[in-house]
Enzyme design. Structure first.
Site, PDB file in Angstrom:
ATOM      1  N   HIS A 162       0.827  -1.209   0.000  1.00 25.88           N
ATOM      2  CA  HIS A 162       0.000   0.000   0.000  1.00 25.88           C
ATOM      3  C   HIS A 162       0.857   1.252   0.000  1.00 25.88           C
ATOM      4  O   HIS A 162       2.028   1.225   0.398  1.00 25.88           O
ATOM      5  CB  HIS A 162      -0.862   0.008   1.257  1.00 25.88           C
ATOM      6  CG  HIS A 162      -0.044  -0.026   2.512  1.00 25.88           C
ATOM      7  ND1 HIS A 162       0.521  -1.193   2.988  1.00 25.88           N
ATOM      8  CD2 HIS A 162       0.380   0.952   3.350  1.00 25.88           C
ATOM      9  CE1 HIS A 162       1.235  -0.931   4.072  1.00 25.88           C
ATOM     10  NE2 HIS A 162       1.175   0.371   4.321  1.00 25.88           N
ATOM     11  N   HIS A 185       5.309   6.512  -1.147  1.00 33.40           N
ATOM     12  CA  HIS A 185       6.122   5.307  -1.318  1.00 33.40           C
ATOM     13  C   HIS A 185       5.324   4.065  -0.947  1.00 33.40           C
ATOM     14  O   HIS A 185       4.311   4.145  -0.255  1.00 33.40           O
ATOM     15  CB  HIS A 185       7.362   5.383  -0.429  1.00 33.40           C
ATOM     16  CG  HIS A 185       7.048   5.331   1.039  1.00 33.40           C
ATOM     17  ND1 HIS A 185       6.610   6.426   1.746  1.00 33.40           N
ATOM     18  CD2 HIS A 185       7.079   4.310   1.936  1.00 33.40           C
ATOM     19  CE1 HIS A 185       6.403   6.083   3.010  1.00 33.40           C
ATOM     20  NE2 HIS A 185       6.673   4.807   3.146  1.00 33.40           N
TER      21      HIS A 185
END
Lengths: 170, 170
Positions: free
Chosen positions: A34, A115
């Site tokens: 995620h 990220h």
């Protein structure tokens, strides 16, 4: 309970991330790969509905956008986290900001560096071995983000989805 | 890829289920506790959007409903699965039927017995030990179901949420 807001990328990118997370990320079994939009925050269980309704409002205002993942990167020397770098874009910035303008969950501790973590809690030696090899890879992946997810954490540490919000949808 | 449609119950019921799943369910780390509405089915990756849009139509037609969990039960002698029994109701039946009237995923192999699995792949001895003690518990939990989720499976076997559908929402 603890809530969080994330983007789950496509299967292709999740499978790629997992091929590394399996070995290098102790959170591998707690959540699928995620991009965190709003880090874990505490709120009473019964606030879920109200939080969801505010997120619905935010989601409506943002059309789907492109997300580019050029390569791996690392947060060293701050910490030994290795991640799939997501190109910062105005759309991601704006969405992140909108989610932090809401009356819950507080402000981010750090600047927003989008990220997808693939390794964490690595020793210095592990980090330099793993990152030394990954930094050479070109990923150059691109996909469309058309939704984000409100999650909450179970007592065993695993995250479960409360609700999904489609971008740009009335 | 493989899709599935489930209800994730509240944190309270998920935590309860996990306290048993941790020991008795090998799928513990692959998915959080759930009630399966439509079992795993194969569809091309790119069909996600179309499946989601059909599910949106179904979700609109069903208002939120109550779900009651009276106690533990078991599928023995068919198999050694122990589960939290969910009281069958017309609403659950109708939703299950509507999800199987859609042009993907085919028909159910078995009659619909709504349940939340807490143990599986148990030996006969384990099953009779565990179920022997759990069958005495009264649970008598009640909650409102106001959404269901479309999931897909990653290469590592873990399930990730594609989208959530709110019941009765235009």
């Amino acid at each position: 309970m603890k809530f969080g807001i994330v983007i789950f990328p496509t299967k292709k990118l999740q499978d790629l991330a997992n091929s590394y997370r399996k070995r290098y990320d102790p959170h591998y079994a707690l959540i699928t790969p995620h991009l965190t939009l709003k880090g874990p925050f505490e709120a009473p269980d019964e606030d879920g509905k109200e939080i969801a309704s505010k997120l619905q409002e935010v989601a409506k205002r943002f059309p789907p956008f492109n997300m580019t993942v050029p390569k791996f990167s690392s947060f060293q020397p701050v910490n030994n986290v290795i991640y799939l770098k997501v190109e910062p874009t105005q759309e991601l910035e704006d969405l992140h900001e909108a989610l932090h303008a809401l009356p819950f969950g507080g402000q981010p501790e750090f600047a927003f560096v989008p990220h997808i973590t693939v390794g964490q809690q690595l020793s210095n030696d592990e980090h330099s071995d793993v990152y030394g090899s990954l930094r050479m890879h070109q990923i150059n992946h691109e996909e469309t983000v058309d939704r984000f997810h409100l999650l909450y954490q179970l007592d065993n540490g695993m995250w479960t989805v409360y609700e999904t919000f489609r971008l740009g949808k009335e």
